[in-house]
Scaffold this motif. Structure first.
Motif, PDB file in Angstrom:
ATOM      1  N   VAL A   3     139.078  57.917 117.186  1.00 25.79           N
ATOM      2  CA  VAL A   3     138.237  56.820 116.709  1.00 25.79           C
ATOM      3  C   VAL A   3     138.978  56.085 115.590  1.00 25.79           C
ATOM      4  CG1 VAL A   3     136.063  56.204 115.629  1.00 25.79           C
ATOM      5  CG2 VAL A   3     136.134  58.040 117.328  1.00 25.79           C
ATOM      6  N   MET A   4     139.040  54.766 115.728  1.00 21.19           N
ATOM      7  CA  MET A   4     139.686  53.917 114.732  1.00 21.19           C
ATOM      8  C   MET A   4     138.593  53.161 113.970  1.00 21.19           C
ATOM      9  SD  MET A   4     142.737  54.743 115.490  1.00 21.19           S
ATOM     10  CE  MET A   4     143.760  53.609 114.553  1.00 21.19           C
ATOM     11  N   THR A   5     138.594  53.283 112.655  1.00 20.74           N
ATOM     12  CA  THR A   5     137.564  52.661 111.824  1.00 20.74           C
ATOM     13  C   THR A   5     138.200  51.632 110.899  1.00 20.74           C
ATOM     14  OG1 THR A   5     136.278  54.716 111.872  1.00 20.74           O
ATOM     15  CG2 THR A   5     135.700  53.081 110.195  1.00 20.74           C
ATOM     16  N   GLN A   6     137.786  50.382 111.045  1.00 22.91           N
ATOM     17  CA  GLN A   6     138.334  49.312 110.229  1.00 22.91           C
ATOM     18  C   GLN A   6     137.373  48.939 109.103  1.00 22.91           C
ATOM     19  OE1 GLN A   6     140.066  46.846 113.958  1.00 22.91           O
ATOM     20  NE2 GLN A   6     140.566  45.955 111.962  1.00 22.91           N
ATOM     21  N   SER A   7     137.954  48.557 107.968  1.00 25.84           N
ATOM     22  CA  SER A   7     137.137  48.073 106.850  1.00 25.84           C
ATOM     23  C   SER A   7     137.901  46.990 106.082  1.00 25.84           C
ATOM     24  CB  SER A   7     136.786  49.237 105.921  1.00 25.84           C
ATOM     25  OG  SER A   7     137.956  49.821 105.372  1.00 25.84           O
ATOM     26  N   PRO A   8     137.150  46.016 105.499  1.00 20.41           N
ATOM     27  CA  PRO A   8     135.724  45.809 105.741  1.00 20.41           C
ATOM     28  C   PRO A   8     135.500  45.154 107.100  1.00 20.41           C
ATOM     29  CG  PRO A   8     136.587  44.041 104.412  1.00 20.41           C
ATOM     30  CD  PRO A   8     137.745  44.984 104.646  1.00 20.41           C
ATOM     31  N   ALA A   9     134.253  44.997 107.496  1.00 24.63           N
ATOM     32  CA  ALA A   9     133.952  44.314 108.752  1.00 24.63           C
ATOM     33  C   ALA A   9     134.226  42.817 108.626  1.00 24.63           C
ATOM     34  CB  ALA A   9     132.506  44.560 109.151  1.00 24.63           C
ATOM     35  N   THR A  10     133.937  42.279 107.445  1.00 29.45           N
ATOM     36  CA  THR A  10     134.187  40.871 107.151  1.00 29.45           C
ATOM     37  C   THR A  10     134.847  40.761 105.795  1.00 29.45           C
ATOM     38  OG1 THR A  10     132.218  40.229 108.414  1.00 29.45           O
ATOM     39  CG2 THR A  10     133.166  38.571 106.947  1.00 29.45           C
ATOM     40  N   LEU A  11     135.841  39.893 105.703  1.00 29.53           N
ATOM     41  CA  LEU A  11     136.561  39.673 104.453  1.00 29.53           C
ATOM     42  C   LEU A  11     136.569  38.169 104.183  1.00 29.53           C
ATOM     43  CD1 LEU A  11     138.244  41.145 102.283  1.00 29.53           C
ATOM     44  CD2 LEU A  11     140.248  40.786 103.728  1.00 29.53           C
ATOM     45  N   SER A  12     135.992  37.771 103.067  1.00 27.56           N
ATOM     46  CA  SER A  12     135.954  36.351 102.694  1.00 27.56           C
ATOM     47  C   SER A  12     137.052  36.088 101.671  1.00 27.56           C
ATOM     48  CB  SER A  12     134.589  35.989 102.104  1.00 27.56           C
ATOM     49  OG  SER A  12     133.582  36.192 103.053  1.00 27.56           O
ATOM     50  N   VAL A  13     137.975  35.213 102.033  1.00 26.09           N
ATOM     51  CA  VAL A  13     139.160  34.971 101.206  1.00 26.09           C
ATOM     52  C   VAL A  13     139.411  33.469 101.119  1.00 26.09           C
ATOM     53  CG1 VAL A  13     141.594  35.535 100.902  1.00 26.09           C
ATOM     54  CG2 VAL A  13     140.108  37.136 102.108  1.00 26.09           C
ATOM     55  N   SER A  14     139.879  33.032  99.966  1.00 25.78           N
ATOM     56  CA  SER A  14     140.256  31.620  99.802  1.00 25.78           C
ATOM     57  C   SER A  14     141.687  31.418 100.286  1.00 25.78           C
ATOM     58  CB  SER A  14     140.147  31.208  98.345  1.00 25.78           C
ATOM     59  OG  SER A  14     138.832  31.355  97.876  1.00 25.78           O
ATOM     60  N   ALA A  25     142.319  56.365 111.190  1.00 25.83           N
ATOM     61  CA  ALA A  25     142.241  57.078 112.464  1.00 25.83           C
ATOM     62  C   ALA A  25     141.570  58.430 112.255  1.00 25.83           C
ATOM     63  CB  ALA A  25     143.637  57.269 113.050  1.00 25.83           C
ATOM     64  N   SER A  26     140.808  58.876 113.259  1.00 23.28           N
ATOM     65  CA  SER A  26     140.083  60.145 113.140  1.00 23.28           C
ATOM     66  C   SER A  26     141.014  61.358 113.209  1.00 23.28           C
ATOM     67  CB  SER A  26     139.009  60.241 114.229  1.00 23.28           C
ATOM     68  OG  SER A  26     139.593  60.177 115.515  1.00 23.28           O
ATOM     69  N   GLN A  27     142.232  61.159 113.672  1.00 19.49           N
ATOM     70  CA  GLN A  27     143.267  62.183 113.617  1.00 19.49           C
ATOM     71  C   GLN A  27     144.615  61.477 113.576  1.00 19.49           C
ATOM     72  OE1 GLN A  27     142.025  63.729 117.649  1.00 19.49           O
ATOM     73  NE2 GLN A  27     144.231  63.954 117.909  1.00 19.49           N
ATOM     74  N   SER A  28     145.660  62.215 113.263  1.00 27.07           N
ATOM     75  CA  SER A  28     146.955  61.589 113.083  1.00 27.07           C
ATOM     76  C   SER A  28     147.436  60.899 114.356  1.00 27.07           C
ATOM     77  CB  SER A  28     148.007  62.623 112.661  1.00 27.07           C
ATOM     78  OG  SER A  28     149.276  61.999 112.558  1.00 27.07           O
ATOM     79  N   VAL A  29     147.972  59.685 114.175  1.00 33.39           N
ATOM     80  CA  VAL A  29     148.573  58.934 115.283  1.00 33.39           C
ATOM     81  C   VAL A  29     150.050  58.661 114.999  1.00 33.39           C
ATOM     82  CG1 VAL A  29     146.370  57.903 115.945  1.00 33.39           C
ATOM     83  CG2 VAL A  29     147.889  56.670 114.361  1.00 33.39           C
ATOM     84  N   SER A  30     150.586  59.396 114.025  1.00 33.42           N
ATOM     85  CA  SER A  30     151.977  59.191 113.624  1.00 33.42           C
ATOM     86  C   SER A  30     152.175  57.715 113.249  1.00 33.42           C
ATOM     87  CB  SER A  30     152.906  59.645 114.751  1.00 33.42           C
ATOM     88  OG  SER A  30     154.248  59.595 114.349  1.00 33.42           O
ATOM     89  N   SER A  31     153.220  57.087 113.761  1.00 34.20           N
ATOM     90  CA  SER A  31     153.410  55.654 113.512  1.00 34.20           C
ATOM     91  C   SER A  31     153.193  54.832 114.774  1.00 34.20           C
ATOM     92  CB  SER A  31     154.820  55.397 112.963  1.00 34.20           C
ATOM     93  OG  SER A  31     154.966  55.958 111.684  1.00 34.20           O
ATOM     94  N   ASN A  32     152.509  55.438 115.739  1.00 29.94           N
ATOM     95  CA  ASN A  32     152.210  54.736 116.996  1.00 29.94           C
ATOM     96  C   ASN A  32     150.945  53.902 116.818  1.00 29.94           C
ATOM     97  OD1 ASN A  32     154.427  55.746 118.539  1.00 29.94           O
ATOM     98  ND2 ASN A  32     153.380  57.728 118.589  1.00 29.94           N
ATOM     99  N   PHE A  33     151.102  52.817 116.086  1.00 31.68           N
ATOM    100  CA  PHE A  33     149.987  52.055 115.561  1.00 31.68           C
ATOM    101  C   PHE A  33     150.360  50.573 115.525  1.00 31.68           C
ATOM    102  CE2 PHE A  33     146.194  51.610 113.014  1.00 31.68           C
ATOM    103  CZ  PHE A  33     146.448  50.493 112.244  1.00 31.68           C
ATOM    104  N   ALA A  34     149.372  49.734 115.888  1.00 34.07           N
ATOM    105  CA  ALA A  34     149.630  48.299 115.937  1.00 34.07           C
ATOM    106  C   ALA A  34     148.458  47.505 115.350  1.00 34.07           C
ATOM    107  CB  ALA A  34     149.863  47.861 117.384  1.00 34.07           C
ATOM    108  N   TRP A  35     148.773  46.279 114.947  1.00 39.37           N
ATOM    109  CA  TRP A  35     147.766  45.304 114.507  1.00 39.37           C
ATOM    110  C   TRP A  35     147.847  44.083 115.425  1.00 39.37           C
ATOM    111  CZ3 TRP A  35     144.160  46.182 110.821  1.00 39.37           C
ATOM    112  CH2 TRP A  35     144.407  47.169 109.848  1.00 39.37           C
ATOM    113  N   TYR A  36     146.688  43.535 115.781  1.00 38.21           N
ATOM    114  CA  TYR A  36     146.596  42.330 116.600  1.00 38.21           C
ATOM    115  C   TYR A  36     145.684  41.323 115.900  1.00 38.21           C
ATOM    116  CZ  TYR A  36     148.264  45.495 120.271  1.00 38.21           C
ATOM    117  OH  TYR A  36     148.992  46.407 120.998  1.00 38.21           O
TER     118      TYR A  36
END
Lengths: 107, 123
Positions: A3-14, A25-36
Protein backbone atom coordinates in the motif's frame (compact mmCIF):
# COMPACT_ATOMS: atom_id res chain seq x y z
CA UNK A 1 -0.10 -6.04 -1.91
CA UNK A 2 2.04 -3.05 -0.98
CA UNK A 3 0.00 0.00 0.00
CA UNK A 4 1.33 3.40 -1.04
CA UNK A 5 0.12 6.37 1.04
CA UNK A 6 0.60 9.90 -0.25
CA UNK A 7 0.40 13.10 1.77
CA UNK A 8 -1.03 15.61 1.72
CA UNK A 9 -4.03 14.89 -0.49
CA UNK A 10 -4.06 18.52 -1.61
CA UNK A 11 -1.24 21.05 -1.50
CA UNK A 12 -1.95 24.75 -2.09
CA UNK A 13 1.16 26.58 -3.26
CA UNK A 14 1.86 29.97 -4.81
CA UNK A 15 3.83 30.12 -8.08
CA UNK A 16 7.55 30.36 -7.37
CA UNK A 17 7.26 28.59 -4.03
CA UNK A 18 8.66 25.19 -3.10
CA UNK A 19 6.41 22.13 -2.91
CA UNK A 20 7.21 18.97 -0.98
CA UNK A 21 5.16 15.80 -1.57
CA UNK A 22 5.50 12.64 0.48
CA UNK A 23 4.85 8.97 -0.13
CA UNK A 24 5.11 6.05 2.27
CA UNK A 25 5.17 2.34 1.37
CA UNK A 26 3.69 -0.30 3.68
CA UNK A 27 6.89 -2.33 3.28
CA UNK A 28 10.29 -1.74 1.76
CA UNK A 29 10.38 -1.25 -2.02
CA UNK A 30 14.11 -0.55 -2.15
CA UNK A 31 14.63 2.12 -4.83
CA UNK A 32 12.12 0.61 -7.25
CA UNK A 33 9.97 3.70 -6.99
CA UNK A 34 8.65 6.32 -9.40
CA UNK A 35 6.76 9.62 -9.49
CA UNK A 36 4.28 10.58 -12.23
CA UNK A 37 2.49 13.82 -13.08
CA UNK A 38 -1.01 13.84 -14.52
CA UNK A 39 -2.97 16.79 -15.86
CA UNK A 40 -6.73 16.69 -16.51
CA UNK A 41 -7.64 14.65 -19.57
CA UNK A 42 -4.07 13.52 -20.14
CA UNK A 43 -2.06 10.37 -19.57
CA UNK A 44 0.39 10.29 -16.68
CA UNK A 45 3.94 11.43 -17.42
CA UNK A 46 6.99 9.87 -15.80
CA UNK A 47 8.98 12.36 -13.73
CA UNK A 48 11.31 10.32 -11.53
CA UNK A 49 12.38 6.66 -11.49
CA UNK A 50 14.77 4.75 -9.26
CA UNK A 51 13.54 7.09 -6.49
CA UNK A 52 15.84 9.94 -7.55
CA UNK A 53 16.63 9.85 -11.30
CA UNK A 54 14.87 12.42 -13.45
CA UNK A 55 13.28 11.04 -16.61
CA UNK A 56 14.29 12.38 -20.01
CA UNK A 57 13.25 15.99 -20.51
CA UNK A 58 12.15 16.62 -16.92
CA UNK A 59 13.31 20.01 -15.60
CA UNK A 60 15.88 20.16 -12.81
CA UNK A 61 13.38 21.83 -10.47
CA UNK A 62 11.92 18.33 -9.91
CA UNK A 63 13.90 16.15 -7.53
CA UNK A 64 13.21 12.86 -5.78
CA UNK A 65 14.71 11.33 -2.69
CA UNK A 66 14.28 8.42 -0.31
CA UNK A 67 14.53 4.65 -0.27
CA UNK A 68 12.91 1.75 1.50
CA UNK A 69 9.56 3.05 2.70
CA UNK A 70 9.80 6.86 2.72
CA UNK A 71 10.02 8.99 -0.40
CA UNK A 72 9.81 12.68 -1.25
CA UNK A 73 9.22 14.67 -4.42
CA UNK A 74 10.35 18.28 -4.29
CA UNK A 75 9.48 20.94 -6.82
CA UNK A 76 11.89 23.76 -6.05
CA UNK A 77 10.00 26.67 -7.64
CA UNK A 78 6.52 25.96 -8.90
CA UNK A 79 5.72 27.04 -12.44
CA UNK A 80 2.19 27.42 -13.81
CA UNK A 81 2.52 24.18 -15.78
CA UNK A 82 3.31 22.21 -12.60
CA UNK A 83 -0.18 22.45 -11.14
CA UNK A 84 -1.42 18.89 -11.54
CA UNK A 85 -1.93 15.61 -9.69
CA UNK A 86 1.17 13.66 -8.69
CA UNK A 87 1.23 9.91 -8.13
CA UNK A 88 3.88 7.78 -6.51
CA UNK A 89 4.33 4.14 -7.54
CA UNK A 90 6.34 1.14 -6.43
CA UNK A 91 7.49 -1.42 -8.97
CA UNK A 92 9.38 -3.67 -6.57
CA UNK A 93 6.56 -6.19 -6.20
CA UNK A 94 3.68 -7.22 -8.43
CA UNK A 95 1.14 -5.74 -8.51
CA UNK A 96 2.92 -2.46 -8.85
CA UNK A 97 0.82 -0.09 -6.79
CA UNK A 98 0.15 3.62 -6.97
CA UNK A 99 -0.56 6.10 -4.22
CA UNK A 100 -3.86 7.92 -4.14
CA UNK A 101 -2.34 11.11 -5.53
CA UNK A 102 -1.50 14.61 -4.34
CA UNK A 103 -3.22 17.48 -6.10
CA UNK A 104 -1.00 20.55 -6.30
CA UNK A 105 -3.22 23.59 -6.72
CA UNK A 106 -2.68 27.30 -7.01
CA UNK A 107 -2.89 29.16 -3.71
CA UNK B 1 9.49 9.67 -31.63
CA UNK B 2 8.13 6.98 -29.33
CA UNK B 3 4.35 6.72 -29.67
CA UNK B 4 1.60 4.51 -28.30
CA UNK B 5 -1.84 4.71 -29.85
CA UNK B 6 -4.61 2.96 -27.99
CA UNK B 7 -7.91 1.98 -29.59
CA UNK B 8 -10.91 -0.30 -29.15
CA UNK B 9 -12.68 1.38 -26.27
CA UNK B 10 -16.42 1.84 -26.21
CA UNK B 11 -19.72 1.09 -24.52
CA UNK B 12 -20.40 -2.55 -23.66
CA UNK B 13 -23.10 -4.38 -21.75
CA UNK B 14 -22.54 -5.98 -18.38
CA UNK B 15 -20.96 -9.40 -18.94
CA UNK B 16 -19.83 -8.49 -22.43
CA UNK B 17 -16.40 -8.47 -24.06
CA UNK B 18 -14.10 -5.91 -25.62
CA UNK B 19 -10.59 -5.99 -27.04
CA UNK B 20 -8.23 -3.05 -26.68
CA UNK B 21 -5.27 -2.53 -28.97
CA UNK B 22 -2.17 -0.38 -28.62
CA UNK B 23 -0.06 0.32 -31.69
CA UNK B 24 3.55 1.14 -30.89
CA UNK B 25 6.09 3.02 -32.98
CA UNK B 26 9.47 4.66 -32.62
CA UNK B 27 11.21 1.95 -30.61
CA UNK B 28 12.21 -1.71 -30.78
CA UNK B 29 8.90 -3.09 -29.54
CA UNK B 30 9.99 -6.64 -28.76
CA UNK B 31 12.79 -5.38 -26.48
CA UNK B 32 10.40 -3.82 -23.97
CA UNK B 33 7.84 -5.08 -21.52
CA UNK B 34 4.42 -3.50 -21.90
CA UNK B 35 1.54 -2.84 -19.57
CA UNK B 36 -2.07 -1.78 -19.22
CA UNK B 37 -3.02 0.66 -16.47
CA UNK B 38 -6.57 1.86 -15.84
CA UNK B 39 -8.18 4.84 -14.16
CA UNK B 40 -11.81 4.79 -13.09
CA UNK B 41 -13.67 8.11 -13.37
CA UNK B 42 -12.32 10.56 -10.79
CA UNK B 43 -10.09 7.89 -9.23
CA UNK B 44 -6.44 6.92 -9.09
CA UNK B 45 -4.33 4.55 -11.17
CA UNK B 46 -4.45 0.76 -11.14
CA UNK B 47 -1.85 -1.39 -12.89
CA UNK B 48 -4.04 -4.05 -14.52
CA UNK B 49 -1.70 -6.31 -16.44
CA UNK B 50 1.77 -6.58 -17.88
CA UNK B 51 3.67 -8.73 -20.36
CA UNK B 52 7.34 -9.35 -20.99
CA UNK B 53 9.06 -8.38 -24.22
CA UNK B 54 8.89 -11.92 -25.57
CA UNK B 55 5.31 -12.37 -24.39
CA UNK B 56 6.29 -15.35 -22.25
CA UNK B 57 5.60 -13.78 -18.85
CA UNK B 58 2.23 -12.29 -18.03
CA UNK B 59 0.88 -10.82 -14.80
CA UNK B 60 -2.61 -9.73 -13.79
CA UNK B 61 -4.12 -7.78 -10.94
CA UNK B 62 -6.43 -9.90 -8.78
CA UNK B 63 -9.35 -7.69 -9.85
CA UNK B 64 -9.10 -8.90 -13.47
CA UNK B 65 -7.46 -12.34 -13.17
CA UNK B 66 -9.40 -14.97 -15.11
CA UNK B 67 -11.35 -12.35 -17.06
CA UNK B 68 -8.69 -10.30 -18.91
CA UNK B 69 -5.96 -11.62 -21.21
CA UNK B 70 -2.92 -9.61 -22.24
CA UNK B 71 -1.03 -10.46 -25.42
CA UNK B 72 1.29 -8.91 -27.95
CA UNK B 73 2.20 -9.32 -31.61
CA UNK B 74 5.83 -8.34 -31.97
CA UNK B 75 5.66 -8.65 -35.76
CA UNK B 76 2.92 -6.01 -35.79
CA UNK B 77 4.25 -3.88 -32.87
CA UNK B 78 0.89 -4.15 -31.17
CA UNK B 79 -0.25 -4.82 -27.61
CA UNK B 80 -3.69 -6.21 -26.80
CA UNK B 81 -6.02 -6.56 -23.85
CA UNK B 82 -8.93 -8.96 -24.24
CA UNK B 83 -11.57 -8.14 -21.63
CA UNK B 84 -14.32 -10.69 -20.95
CA UNK B 85 -17.11 -10.92 -18.37
CA UNK B 86 -16.99 -7.17 -17.96
CA UNK B 87 -18.37 -5.66 -14.77
CA UNK B 88 -19.51 -2.15 -13.91
CA UNK B 89 -16.34 -1.53 -11.92
CA UNK B 90 -14.25 -2.15 -15.05
CA UNK B 91 -15.48 1.22 -16.36
CA UNK B 92 -12.32 3.28 -16.76
CA UNK B 93 -9.83 4.85 -19.11
CA UNK B 94 -7.30 2.20 -20.08
CA UNK B 95 -3.76 3.36 -20.79
CA UNK B 96 -1.13 1.26 -22.50
CA UNK B 97 2.38 1.98 -21.29
CA UNK B 98 5.93 1.02 -22.21
CA UNK B 99 8.21 -0.44 -19.61
CA UNK B 100 11.81 0.61 -19.14
CA UNK B 101 14.66 -0.21 -19.22
CA UNK B 102 14.98 -2.44 -22.26
CA UNK B 103 15.23 -6.13 -21.49
CA UNK B 104 13.85 -5.74 -17.98
CA UNK B 105 10.78 -7.89 -17.49
CA UNK B 106 10.11 -7.40 -13.78
CA UNK B 107 11.59 -4.31 -12.10
CA UNK B 108 10.47 -1.72 -14.59
CA UNK B 109 8.84 1.66 -14.53
CA UNK B 110 6.47 3.06 -17.17
CA UNK B 111 8.24 5.71 -19.22
CA UNK B 112 5.84 6.29 -22.11
CA UNK B 113 2.05 6.23 -21.94
CA UNK B 114 -0.60 6.20 -24.64
CA UNK B 115 -3.56 8.59 -24.59
CA UNK B 116 -6.01 6.06 -23.22
CA UNK B 117 -9.11 4.23 -24.39
CA UNK B 118 -12.38 4.74 -22.56
CA UNK B 119 -14.35 1.64 -21.61
CA UNK B 120 -17.86 2.04 -20.24
CA UNK B 121 -19.74 -1.00 -18.94
CA UNK B 122 -23.47 -0.47 -18.68
CA UNK B 123 -26.31 -2.49 -17.27
Amino acid sequence: EIVMTQSPATLSVSPGERATLSCRASQSVSSNFAWYQQKPGQAPRLLIYGASTRATGIPARFSGSGSGTEFTLTISSLQSEDFAVYYCQQYNNWPGTFGGGTKVEIK
Amino acid sequence: EVQLLGSGGGLVQLGGSLRLSCAASGFSFSSYAMSWVRQAPGKGLEWVSRISGSGGAKYYADSVKGRFTISRDNSENTLYLQMDSLRADDTAVYFCAKGSPAGEDYYYYLDVWGKGATVTVSS
